[in-house]
Write an enzyme that holds these catalytic residues in place. Structure first.
Site, PDB file in Angstrom:
ATOM      1  N   CYS A 112      -1.463   2.333   9.047  1.00 12.85           N
ATOM      2  CA  CYS A 112      -0.404   1.784   8.582  1.00 12.85           C
ATOM      3  C   CYS A 112      -1.040   0.210   8.469  1.00 12.85           C
ATOM      4  CB  CYS A 112       0.348   1.550   9.783  1.00 12.85           C
ATOM      5  SG  CYS A 112       2.068   0.753   9.748  1.00 12.85           S
ATOM      6  N   CYS A 136       5.301  -5.029  16.569  1.00 13.69           N
ATOM      7  CA  CYS A 136       4.588  -3.905  17.458  1.00 13.69           C
ATOM      8  C   CYS A 136       3.036  -4.233  17.697  1.00 13.69           C
ATOM      9  CB  CYS A 136       4.600  -2.621  17.015  1.00 13.69           C
ATOM     10  SG  CYS A 136       6.505  -2.181  16.659  1.00 13.69           S
ATOM     11  N   CYS A 187       5.384  -6.948   8.352  1.00 10.89           N
ATOM     12  CA  CYS A 187       6.757  -6.475   9.231  1.00 10.89           C
ATOM     13  C   CYS A 187       7.004  -7.535  10.061  1.00 10.89           C
ATOM     14  CB  CYS A 187       6.072  -5.178   9.798  1.00 10.89           C
ATOM     15  SG  CYS A 187       7.568  -4.524  10.583  1.00 10.89           S
ATOM     16  N   CYS A 204       3.424   8.607   1.207  1.00  6.74           N
ATOM     17  CA  CYS A 204       3.811   7.613   2.048  1.00  6.74           C
ATOM     18  C   CYS A 204       3.895   6.272   1.620  1.00  6.74           C
ATOM     19  CB  CYS A 204       2.919   7.545   3.246  1.00  6.74           C
ATOM     20  SG  CYS A 204       2.920   6.355   4.368  1.00  6.74           S
ATOM     21  N   CYS A 240       0.158  -2.536  16.114  1.00  3.58           N
ATOM     22  CA  CYS A 240       0.020  -2.083  14.535  1.00  3.58           C
ATOM     23  C   CYS A 240      -0.475  -3.372  13.558  1.00  3.58           C
ATOM     24  CB  CYS A 240       1.690  -1.989  13.981  1.00  3.58           C
ATOM     25  SG  CYS A 240       1.800  -1.818  12.476  1.00  3.58           S
ATOM     26  N   GLU A 257       0.850  -0.986   0.060  1.00  4.10           N
ATOM     27  CA  GLU A 257       0.113  -0.003  -0.084  1.00  4.10           C
ATOM     28  C   GLU A 257       0.954   1.228  -0.134  1.00  4.10           C
ATOM     29  OE1 GLU A 257      -2.274   0.296   3.616  1.00  4.10           O
ATOM     30  OE2 GLU A 257      -0.469   0.295   4.747  1.00  4.10           O
TER      31      GLU A 257
HETATM   32  N1  SAH Z   1       8.142   0.686  10.890  1.00  8.37           N
HETATM   33  C1  SAH Z   1       8.431   2.004  10.578  1.00  8.37           C
HETATM   34  C2  SAH Z   1       7.576   2.840   9.648  1.00  8.37           C
HETATM   35  C3  SAH Z   1       5.945   2.288   9.380  1.00  8.37           C
HETATM   36  S1  SAH Z   1       4.928   2.439  10.606  1.00  8.37           S
HETATM   37  C4  SAH Z   1       7.925   2.411  12.123  1.00  8.37           C
HETATM   38  O1  SAH Z   1       7.560   1.639  12.802  1.00  8.37           O
HETATM   39  O2  SAH Z   1       8.340   3.422  12.609  1.00  8.37           O
HETATM   40  C5  SAH Z   1       4.711   4.314  10.559  1.00  8.37           C
HETATM   41  C6  SAH Z   1       4.028   4.775  11.944  1.00  8.37           C
HETATM   42  O3  SAH Z   1       2.727   4.484  12.020  1.00  8.37           O
HETATM   43  C7  SAH Z   1       4.733   4.264  13.115  1.00  8.37           C
HETATM   44  O4  SAH Z   1       5.164   5.618  13.861  1.00  8.37           O
HETATM   45  C8  SAH Z   1       3.881   3.357  13.930  1.00  8.37           C
HETATM   46  O5  SAH Z   1       4.140   3.172  15.169  1.00  8.37           O
HETATM   47  C9  SAH Z   1       2.521   4.075  13.444  1.00  8.37           C
HETATM   48  N2  SAH Z   1       1.512   3.146  13.623  1.00  8.37           N
HETATM   49  C10 SAH Z   1       1.320   1.743  13.498  1.00  8.37           C
HETATM   50  N3  SAH Z   1       0.075   1.455  13.743  1.00  8.37           N
HETATM   51  C11 SAH Z   1      -0.681   2.496  14.056  1.00  8.37           C
HETATM   52  C12 SAH Z   1      -2.058   2.927  14.531  1.00  8.37           C
HETATM   53  N4  SAH Z   1      -3.018   1.768  14.405  1.00  8.37           N
HETATM   54  N5  SAH Z   1      -2.302   4.207  14.897  1.00  8.37           N
HETATM   55  C13 SAH Z   1      -1.672   5.187  14.481  1.00  8.37           C
HETATM   56  N6  SAH Z   1      -0.268   5.010  14.350  1.00  8.37           N
HETATM   57  C14 SAH Z   1       0.278   3.826  14.083  1.00  8.37           C
HETATM   58 FE1  SF4 Z   2       6.253  -2.837  11.892  1.00 14.43          FE
HETATM   59 FE2  SF4 Z   2       4.015  -1.533  12.440  1.00 14.43          FE
HETATM   60 FE3  SF4 Z   2       5.882  -1.958  14.275  1.00 14.43          FE
HETATM   61 FE4  SF4 Z   2       6.419  -0.147  12.186  1.00 14.43          FE
HETATM   62  S1  SF4 Z   2       4.798   0.205  14.126  1.00 14.43           S
HETATM   63  S2  SF4 Z   2       7.805  -1.513  13.041  1.00 14.43           S
HETATM   64  S3  SF4 Z   2       5.495  -1.191  10.627  1.00 14.43           S
HETATM   65  S4  SF4 Z   2       5.132  -3.578  13.348  1.00 14.43           S
END
Ligand code: SAH
Ligand code: SF4
Length: 368
Positions: A353, A125, A121, A114, A128, A93
């Site tokens: 994300c 986390c 991934c 973006c 996410c 995406e």
């Molecule tokens: N993996 C990298 C970049 C992609 S995620 C990282 O983690 O930084 C991009 C951003 O979206 C990150 O700050 C992540 O923590 C945030 N993110 C992921 N899931 C989210 C959600 N459900 N609500 C808000 N931000 C989210």
């Molecule tokens: Fe991966 Fe989502 Fe964590 Fe970013 S926030 S490192 S995309 S699992």
């Protein structure tokens, strides 16, 4: 049949051998790449200043874009999302975010693209959607660039011809889609170098922000890289006990390792780093966390970007109410930290994300 190589990740150097083998002059490389990146040609036939035999050679060896545009969703407000299918069927995406310019509203909206760097991934986390199914695979440089190419062409299709030019129609590019860019370091940096190249789109590296969950050794590697991209770090908690609950990466690189790496990056690049902090109810939204975050941000001279959590189907995390969000922001501002609270855009198309991919790949549950 073997997959064709994508032209998108080629450079003048990498095209030299191909041209020589085809009996073509070396200056054709610049013409070819100009068709790709400045005119963003949709077909070989469009490349009218190339001889027909060279166009045939190119078509035989290369694909123009290694992805298919599967779906374009425009939200009622300001965000659009592209879903691309890769040659192996995997989905990726790309999000376009349109927002008014606070500094110069008359100049029209600011457009941010973006891009994703992986399918899924591995970082796991807990909040996410992108990481729910683990990592399927890394994207290669051409697949990262394909997102830019598709998005540019879509924006241009909506732009009157008189307003189009050679430059990419985005103000900023953020590497914040699906995946952990620093876990796919080489492909990500190769793609960003093409974007920055004068023979390519010549997109300024300072308009590029890469976001990482905190891979400290790769942050140090990026600090020594010649490409001056900006860095954002997904901090999301200001103490190890809370961060480790939601981000497994914190066990390998706890704050005692991560924060010095960020400091080194900031001093080597002479740039302010952004700390991203999702506000999740009863998890990281306390005044105690805000005070600890203020201390970290002041020490790093970092900007804090607060993001109200975007709720994910199937996960129990909640967004705190606005009073709590504002109180958290006030604690930072009172401590004289540079901080903003971002009301996320495009909630109606699940712009956060990874969510679109999950909805498309998973069949709906059977009716009861
Ligand atoms: N993996 C990298 C970049 C992609 S995620 C990282 O983690 O930084 C991009 C951003 O979206 C990150 O700050 C992540 O923590 C945030 N993110 C992921 N899931 C989210 C959600 N459900 N609500 C808000 N931000 C989210
Ligand atoms: Fe991966 Fe989502 Fe964590 Fe970013 S926030 S490192 S995309 S699992």
């Amino acid at each position: 049949m073997p997959e064709k190589t994508s032209l998108l990740a080629e450079t003048p150097e990498s095209l030299a051998a191909f041209l020589a083998a085809g009996g073509q002059p070396a200056y054709r490389a610049a013409q070819i790449l100009s068709w790709v990146w400045k005119k963003r040609a949709a077909s070989w036939d469009a490349m009218t200043n190339l001889p027909k035999n060279l166009r045939a050679l190119l078509a035989d060896r290369f694909s123009l874009n290694p992805t298919d545009l599967l779906l374009e969703k425009k939200s009622a407000d300001v965000t659009g999302k592209l879903l691309l299918r890769l040659h192996d069927g995997a989905l990726v995406e790309t999000v376009l975010i349109r927002a008014p310019r606070d500094d110069a509203p008359a100049a029209g909206d600011r457009l941010t693209l973006c891009v994703s760097t992986q399918v899924g991934c591995a970082m796991g986390c807990k909040f996410c959607a992108s990481g729910l199914d683990g990592l399927r695979r890394d994207l290669d440089a051409s697949e990262i660039l394909a997102q830019v190419h598709h998005a540019a062409r879509l924006v241009e299709n909506d732009t009157p011809p008189a307003l189009r030019d050679d430059r990419l129609p985005f103000d900023n590019l953020v590497v914040m889609g699906m995946g952990e860019p620093l876990a796919n370091y080489d492909a990500t940096l190769a793609a960003l170098r093409v974007l920055n190249a004068p023979w390519g789109p010549a997109f300024g590296a300072r308009r590029v922000t890469l976001s990482t969950s905190g891979l400290a050794p790769q942050i140090l590697r990026l600090a020594d890289d010649s490409l001056p991209v900006r860095l954002a770090v997904s901090l999301h908690a200001a103490t190890d006990d809370v961060r480790s609950q939601i981000m497994p990466v914190n066990k390998a690189y706890p704050l005692a390792k991560l924060l010095p790496a960020i400091k080194t990056f900031a001093s080597k690049k002479g740039r302010m780093v952004t700390l991203e902090y999702i506000l999740i109810e009863n998890l990281n939204d306390s005044t105690r966390q805000a005070a600890a975050l203020a201390e970290i941000a002041r020490d790093l001279h970092a900007h804090v970007n607060l993001i109200p959590y975007n709720e994910v189907d199937g996960l129990a995390w909640k967004r705190p109410p606005p009073e709590i969000q504002n109180a958290f922001l006030d604690t930072l501002l009172d401590a004289r930290v540079s901080a903003t609270l971002r009301r996320e855009k495009g909630a109606d198309i699940n712009a956060a994300c990874g969510q679109l991919r999950l909805k498309t790949e998973r069949p709906p549950p059977p009716a009861a």
